[in-house]
Design an enzyme around this catalytic site. Structure first.
Site, PDB file in Angstrom:
ATOM      1  N   LYS A 227       0.840  -1.241   0.014  1.00 33.46           N
ATOM      2  CA  LYS A 227      -0.048   0.305  -0.201  1.00 33.46           C
ATOM      3  C   LYS A 227       0.732   1.415  -0.109  1.00 33.46           C
ATOM      4  O   LYS A 227       0.423   2.282  -0.567  1.00 33.46           O
ATOM      5  CB  LYS A 227      -0.719  -0.081   1.227  1.00 33.46           C
ATOM      6  CG  LYS A 227      -1.985   1.365   1.305  1.00 33.46           C
ATOM      7  CD  LYS A 227      -2.528   1.110   2.334  1.00 33.46           C
ATOM      8  CE  LYS A 227      -1.550   1.972   4.035  1.00 33.46           C
ATOM      9  NZ  LYS A 227      -1.411   3.406   4.217  1.00 33.46           N
ATOM     10  N   ASN A 228       2.073   1.699   0.777  1.00 35.82           N
ATOM     11  CA  ASN A 228       2.209   2.537   1.048  1.00 35.82           C
ATOM     12  C   ASN A 228       3.644   2.384  -0.374  1.00 35.82           C
ATOM     13  O   ASN A 228       4.600   3.761  -0.511  1.00 35.82           O
ATOM     14  CB  ASN A 228       3.140   2.362   1.431  1.00 35.82           C
ATOM     15  CG  ASN A 228       2.051   2.755   3.249  1.00 35.82           C
ATOM     16  OD1 ASN A 228       1.250   3.050   3.163  1.00 35.82           O
ATOM     17  ND2 ASN A 228       3.108   2.629   4.863  1.00 35.82           N
TER      18      ASN A 228
ATOM     19  N   CYS B  53      -4.117  13.923  12.737  1.00 37.12           N
ATOM     20  CA  CYS B  53      -4.318  11.524  12.876  1.00 37.12           C
ATOM     21  C   CYS B  53      -4.016  11.509  14.570  1.00 37.12           C
ATOM     22  O   CYS B  53      -2.974  11.731  15.519  1.00 37.12           O
ATOM     23  CB  CYS B  53      -4.134  11.911  12.241  1.00 37.12           C
ATOM     24  SG  CYS B  53      -2.824  11.184  11.902  1.00 37.12           S
TER      25      CYS B  53
ATOM     26  N   ARG C 186      -3.359  10.714   4.739  1.00 38.05           N
ATOM     27  CA  ARG C 186      -2.342  11.125   4.380  1.00 38.05           C
ATOM     28  C   ARG C 186      -1.164  11.379   3.170  1.00 38.05           C
ATOM     29  O   ARG C 186      -0.514  11.899   2.144  1.00 38.05           O
ATOM     30  CB  ARG C 186      -1.123  11.807   5.332  1.00 38.05           C
ATOM     31  CG  ARG C 186       0.109  12.311   6.210  1.00 38.05           C
ATOM     32  CD  ARG C 186       0.543  12.258   7.258  1.00 38.05           C
ATOM     33  NE  ARG C 186       2.319  12.429   7.091  1.00 38.05           N
ATOM     34  CZ  ARG C 186       1.580  14.091   7.177  1.00 38.05           C
ATOM     35  NH1 ARG C 186       0.800  14.723   7.633  1.00 38.05           N
ATOM     36  NH2 ARG C 186       2.879  14.445   7.256  1.00 38.05           N
TER      37      ARG C 186
ATOM     38  N   ARG D 250      -8.723   0.584   4.903  1.00 36.35           N
ATOM     39  CA  ARG D 250      -8.145   1.431   4.276  1.00 36.35           C
ATOM     40  C   ARG D 250      -6.708   0.521   4.081  1.00 36.35           C
ATOM     41  O   ARG D 250      -5.635   1.166   3.395  1.00 36.35           O
ATOM     42  CB  ARG D 250      -7.914   2.481   5.357  1.00 36.35           C
ATOM     43  CG  ARG D 250      -8.124   3.248   5.445  1.00 36.35           C
ATOM     44  CD  ARG D 250      -7.566   4.861   6.341  1.00 36.35           C
ATOM     45  NE  ARG D 250      -6.889   4.893   5.674  1.00 36.35           N
ATOM     46  CZ  ARG D 250      -5.267   5.684   6.458  1.00 36.35           C
ATOM     47  NH1 ARG D 250      -6.096   5.527   7.449  1.00 36.35           N
ATOM     48  NH2 ARG D 250      -4.920   5.665   6.028  1.00 36.35           N
TER      49      ARG D 250
ATOM     50  N   ARG E  62       1.420  15.764  12.631  1.00 35.11           N
ATOM     51  CA  ARG E  62       2.127  15.248  11.688  1.00 35.11           C
ATOM     52  C   ARG E  62       2.553  16.395  10.719  1.00 35.11           C
ATOM     53  O   ARG E  62       1.425  16.349   9.861  1.00 35.11           O
ATOM     54  CB  ARG E  62       1.539  14.424  10.887  1.00 35.11           C
ATOM     55  CG  ARG E  62       0.980  12.844  11.880  1.00 35.11           C
ATOM     56  CD  ARG E  62       0.565  11.995  11.444  1.00 35.11           C
ATOM     57  NE  ARG E  62       1.042  11.521  10.106  1.00 35.11           N
ATOM     58  CZ  ARG E  62       1.169   9.695   9.656  1.00 35.11           C
ATOM     59  NH1 ARG E  62      -0.496   9.554   9.455  1.00 35.11           N
ATOM     60  NH2 ARG E  62       1.923   9.480   8.646  1.00 35.11           N
ATOM     61  N   PRO E  63       3.351  17.284  10.731  1.00 33.31           N
ATOM     62  CA  PRO E  63       4.083  18.251   9.901  1.00 33.31           C
ATOM     63  C   PRO E  63       4.521  18.015   9.042  1.00 33.31           C
ATOM     64  O   PRO E  63       4.358  17.119   8.476  1.00 33.31           O
ATOM     65  CB  PRO E  63       4.849  19.184  11.215  1.00 33.31           C
ATOM     66  CG  PRO E  63       5.690  18.066  12.263  1.00 33.31           C
ATOM     67  CD  PRO E  63       4.526  16.562  12.079  1.00 33.31           C
TER      68      PRO E  63
ATOM     69  N   ASP F 172       7.166  20.401   7.375  1.00 35.23           N
ATOM     70  CA  ASP F 172       7.813  21.327   7.310  1.00 35.23           C
ATOM     71  C   ASP F 172       8.966  20.707   6.032  1.00 35.23           C
ATOM     72  O   ASP F 172       9.676  21.538   5.683  1.00 35.23           O
ATOM     73  CB  ASP F 172       8.580  21.800   8.760  1.00 35.23           C
ATOM     74  CG  ASP F 172       8.587  20.612   9.615  1.00 35.23           C
ATOM     75  OD1 ASP F 172       8.093  19.477   9.745  1.00 35.23           O
ATOM     76  OD2 ASP F 172      10.279  20.747  10.036  1.00 35.23           O
ATOM     77  N   LEU F 173       9.383  19.319   6.209  1.00 36.38           N
ATOM     78  CA  LEU F 173      10.561  19.157   5.541  1.00 36.38           C
ATOM     79  C   LEU F 173       9.337  18.801   4.196  1.00 36.38           C
ATOM     80  O   LEU F 173      10.850  19.002   3.355  1.00 36.38           O
ATOM     81  CB  LEU F 173      10.527  16.966   6.030  1.00 36.38           C
ATOM     82  CG  LEU F 173      11.526  17.821   7.618  1.00 36.38           C
ATOM     83  CD1 LEU F 173      11.777  15.378   8.271  1.00 36.38           C
ATOM     84  CD2 LEU F 173      12.631  17.985   7.550  1.00 36.38           C
TER      85      LEU F 173
ATOM     86  N   ASP G  42       5.265   0.981  12.264  1.00 36.79           N
ATOM     87  CA  ASP G  42       4.039   0.647  11.933  1.00 36.79           C
ATOM     88  C   ASP G  42       3.627  -0.737  12.180  1.00 36.79           C
ATOM     89  O   ASP G  42       2.942  -1.593  12.073  1.00 36.79           O
ATOM     90  CB  ASP G  42       3.673   0.545   9.823  1.00 36.79           C
ATOM     91  CG  ASP G  42       3.576   2.015   9.595  1.00 36.79           C
ATOM     92  OD1 ASP G  42       3.454   2.695  10.035  1.00 36.79           O
ATOM     93  OD2 ASP G  42       3.334   1.937   8.468  1.00 36.79           O
TER      94      ASP G  42
HETATM   95  C1  UD1 Z   1       4.333   7.222   5.754  1.00 32.64           C
HETATM   96  C2  UD1 Z   1       3.818   5.722   6.121  1.00 32.64           C
HETATM   97  C3  UD1 Z   1       3.249   5.681   7.406  1.00 32.64           C
HETATM   98  C4  UD1 Z   1       4.256   5.034   8.273  1.00 32.64           C
HETATM   99  C5  UD1 Z   1       5.252   6.369   8.723  1.00 32.64           C
HETATM  100  C6  UD1 Z   1       6.820   6.088   9.299  1.00 32.64           C
HETATM  101  C7  UD1 Z   1       2.905   6.076   4.104  1.00 32.64           C
HETATM  102  C8  UD1 Z   1       1.387   6.336   2.616  1.00 32.64           C
HETATM  103  N1  UD1 Z   1       2.545   6.646   4.891  1.00 32.64           N
HETATM  104  O1  UD1 Z   1       4.402   8.476   5.845  1.00 32.64           O
HETATM  105  O2  UD1 Z   1       2.697   4.625   7.185  1.00 32.64           O
HETATM  106  O3  UD1 Z   1       3.895   5.636  10.166  1.00 32.64           O
HETATM  107  O4  UD1 Z   1       6.151   7.248   7.042  1.00 32.64           O
HETATM  108  O5  UD1 Z   1       7.120   4.489   8.778  1.00 32.64           O
HETATM  109  O6  UD1 Z   1       3.958   6.133   3.133  1.00 32.64           O
HETATM  110  N2  UD1 Z   1       8.117  14.426  10.409  1.00 32.64           N
HETATM  111  C9  UD1 Z   1       8.437  15.892  10.270  1.00 32.64           C
HETATM  112  N3  UD1 Z   1       8.177  16.545   9.347  1.00 32.64           N
HETATM  113  C10 UD1 Z   1       8.098  15.969   7.968  1.00 32.64           C
HETATM  114  C11 UD1 Z   1       7.042  14.985   7.916  1.00 32.64           C
HETATM  115  C12 UD1 Z   1       7.451  14.020   9.016  1.00 32.64           C
HETATM  116  O7  UD1 Z   1       9.028  16.242  11.177  1.00 32.64           O
HETATM  117  O8  UD1 Z   1       7.294  17.672   6.993  1.00 32.64           O
HETATM  118  C13 UD1 Z   1       7.942  13.739  11.283  1.00 32.64           C
HETATM  119  C14 UD1 Z   1       6.939  12.927  11.393  1.00 32.64           C
HETATM  120  O9  UD1 Z   1       6.074  13.670  12.728  1.00 32.64           O
HETATM  121  C15 UD1 Z   1       7.194  12.234  12.306  1.00 32.64           C
HETATM  122  C16 UD1 Z   1       8.665  11.667  11.284  1.00 32.64           C
HETATM  123  O10 UD1 Z   1       8.656  12.928  10.559  1.00 32.64           O
HETATM  124  O11 UD1 Z   1       7.841  12.117  13.777  1.00 32.64           O
HETATM  125  C17 UD1 Z   1       8.226  10.383   9.883  1.00 32.64           C
HETATM  126  O12 UD1 Z   1       7.468  10.773   9.372  1.00 32.64           O
HETATM  127  P1  UD1 Z   1       7.420  10.099   7.618  1.00 32.64           P
HETATM  128  O13 UD1 Z   1       8.022   9.549   7.298  1.00 32.64           O
HETATM  129  O14 UD1 Z   1       7.026  11.885   7.130  1.00 32.64           O
HETATM  130  O15 UD1 Z   1       5.776  10.046   7.753  1.00 32.64           O
HETATM  131  P2  UD1 Z   1       4.883  10.247   7.035  1.00 32.64           P
HETATM  132  O16 UD1 Z   1       5.870  10.167   5.327  1.00 32.64           O
HETATM  133  O17 UD1 Z   1       3.764  10.476   6.927  1.00 32.64           O
END
Ligand code: UD1
Length: 420
Positions: free
Chosen positions: A22-23, A115, A91, A399, A120-121, A123-124, A307
């Site tokens: 899925k991811n 969520c 997301r 989902r 879930r920011p 910024d990156l 996960d």
């Molecule tokens: C993806 C997966 C999700 C999984 C997660 C972590 C999909 C659709 N979803 O979510 O199932 O749980 O990876 O393996 O692939 N963060 C920041 N700033 C940002 C983005 C992220 O600080 O801009 C932080 C998040 O809050 C978290 C960490 O980075 O603490 C990892 O999140 P991220 O890898 O971005 O998760 P997703 O890609 O949204």
């Protein structure tokens, strides 16, 4: 609405097959926005999240045909607005930002919002696309971004909690149509990023290092359509390995990629589970002795995946002794504690950790699925519990787990889907 009813306490045996990832499917479907050519993608899991992404692609101008596990995407992106209704439910939808910028030079994408697994920011994501020359701002819940010409750049994408999977994906997709070279340092190394890089390469992108912390992309002027087969879902596979250990059964998990699950398998070995490769794509799980507890802390890949944290907690809940479970990726991802405790588990939260005192027996109870992976933990608990468990709000399960009730019935579980 539907619920799962599980008659627990049965030994399970036989074979259970893992579906496509899925991811990996979500960003790969988003990547089809980068081309006007036809993309045919096979082994796509039939899931609610897949349908949501297909709907979003259609709203952006693409033609999407679904047939069984095959998706055919054609036509051209001609709308740059990703609506709140479609992005807020999932997301993963946020990863249309990069390809819309690459293809159309502009994007208006709804913020995904928080969520239940925590804040879930984005910024990156913003840092990455802005490094490519994008001007971006927030307005009324949307990210408004434009860049008539994206320019390759070197960037550091590490965050407080490590790398970000979807931020890496967004930058890779935008950079594939940027002018010049992009170097992403501290990129996410998850297998889903490897899959996306392979898909982009098949579309004609010049990309190397995907699957490592340093990805180099040389932007192309145009990308072509392609055919692609999705690999196995490592989180579904990991869920089945944990489930087999929890029900103390001999189960062959088919189409599981052993190498994607090393952190989990290492932990299962440490607690006394016999897990081994069986042929090229299968993994056999057997439990011959009493299991011991072991602590885990989640980390980005190749660490223990967040996960699989909830599912591992369900296993520790019925493993006598004490274990400490820490989530370093989503420190608030503990909604499942209360529901597992309703079934007789002894788990308490202590700051960013859960302290689990394993009990001899869980008991069936009505419980509520709060999010996708928490639901899987409740299914595992329901399978080992004595008596009847009702899991409400199973749309979370739908989902991310294809035909879970049918697959579990195939190995001897008593799982029924009923209308609420
Ligand atoms: C993806 C997966 C999700 C999984 C997660 C972590 C999909 C659709 N979803 O979510 O199932 O749980 O990876 O393996 O692939 N963060 C920041 N700033 C940002 C983005 C992220 O600080 O801009 C932080 C998040 O809050 C978290 C960490 O980075 O603490 C990892 O999140 P991220 O890898 O971005 O998760 P997703 O890609 O949204």
């Amino acid at each position: 609405m539907e619920k799962f009813v599980i008659e627990g306490g049965r030994k399970l045996s036989g074979e259970i097959r893992v579906s496509g990832s899925k991811n990996a499917t979500l960003p790969i479907l988003a990547a089809t926005l980068l081309t006007d050519g036809i993309c045919e993608i096979r082994n796509v899991p039939k899931l609610r999240d897949t349908w949501t992404m297909c709907k979003l692609l259609r709203s952006l101008g693409k033609t999407v045909d679904l047939s069984g596990n095959k998706v055919r995407v054609s036509g051209s992106a001609n709308n740059h607005i990703a609506d709140y209704k479609l992005v807020s439910t999932m997301r993963g939808s946020f990863c249309v930002l990069g390809p819309l910028l690459g293809k159309l030079g502009k994007a208006k994408v709804s913020m995904p919002g928080g969520c239940v697994i925590g804040v879930r920011p984005v910024d990156l994501h913003m840092k990455g696309i802005m490094a490519l020359g994008v001007k971006a701002d927030f307005d009324a819940g949307y990210v408004m971004a434009h860049a008539p010409q994206l320019k390759g750049a070197q960037m550091y994408l590490g965050g407080t909690f490590g790398s970000s999977v979807l931020a890496t994906a967004n930058v890779m997709m935008a950079a594939s149509l940027a002018q010049g070279e992009t170097v992403i340092e501290s990129a996410a190394c998850e297998p889903e990023i490897e899959d996306l890089g392979d898909f982009l390469s098949a579309m004609g992108a010049k990309i190397e290092g995907h699957g490592t912390p340093r990805i180099i992309i040389n932007g192309a002027r145009k990308l072509n359509g392609t055919n692609y087969k999705m690999g196995a879902d490592r989180i579904e596979a990991g869920t089945f390995l944990i489930m087999a250990a929890a029900v103390k059964s001999d189960i062959l998990v088919q189409d599981a990629n052993y190498n994607h699950l090393l952190a989990l398998i290492d932990k299962l070995h440490a607690i006394g589970v016999d897990v081994r490769k069986a042929g090229n794509n299968d993994v056999r799980v057997k439990v011959k002795k009493t299991l011991r507890p072991a602590n885990i802390a989640t980390h980005p890949h190749p660490g223990f995946p967040t996960d699989l944290q909830a599912q591992y907690m369900a296993l520790m809940a019925i493993t006598p002794g004490v274990s400490i479970i820490t989530d370093r990726v989503f420190p608030d991802r503990f909604m499942h504690i209360a529901e597992l405790n309703r079934m007789g588990a002894q788990i308490r939260r202590d700051a960013g950790s859960a302290i689990v005192e394993g009990v001899k027996q869980l008991y069936g109870a009505p419980v509520m699925a709060s999010d996708l992976r928490a639901s899987a933990a409740l299914v595992i608990a329901g399978l080992v519990a004595k008596g009847r468990t009702e899991i409400h709000r199973i749309y979370h399960i739908d989902r991310g787990y294809e035909d879970l009730d049918r697959k579990l019935t195939g190995i001897g579980a008593k799982v029924f889907r009923e209308k609420e």
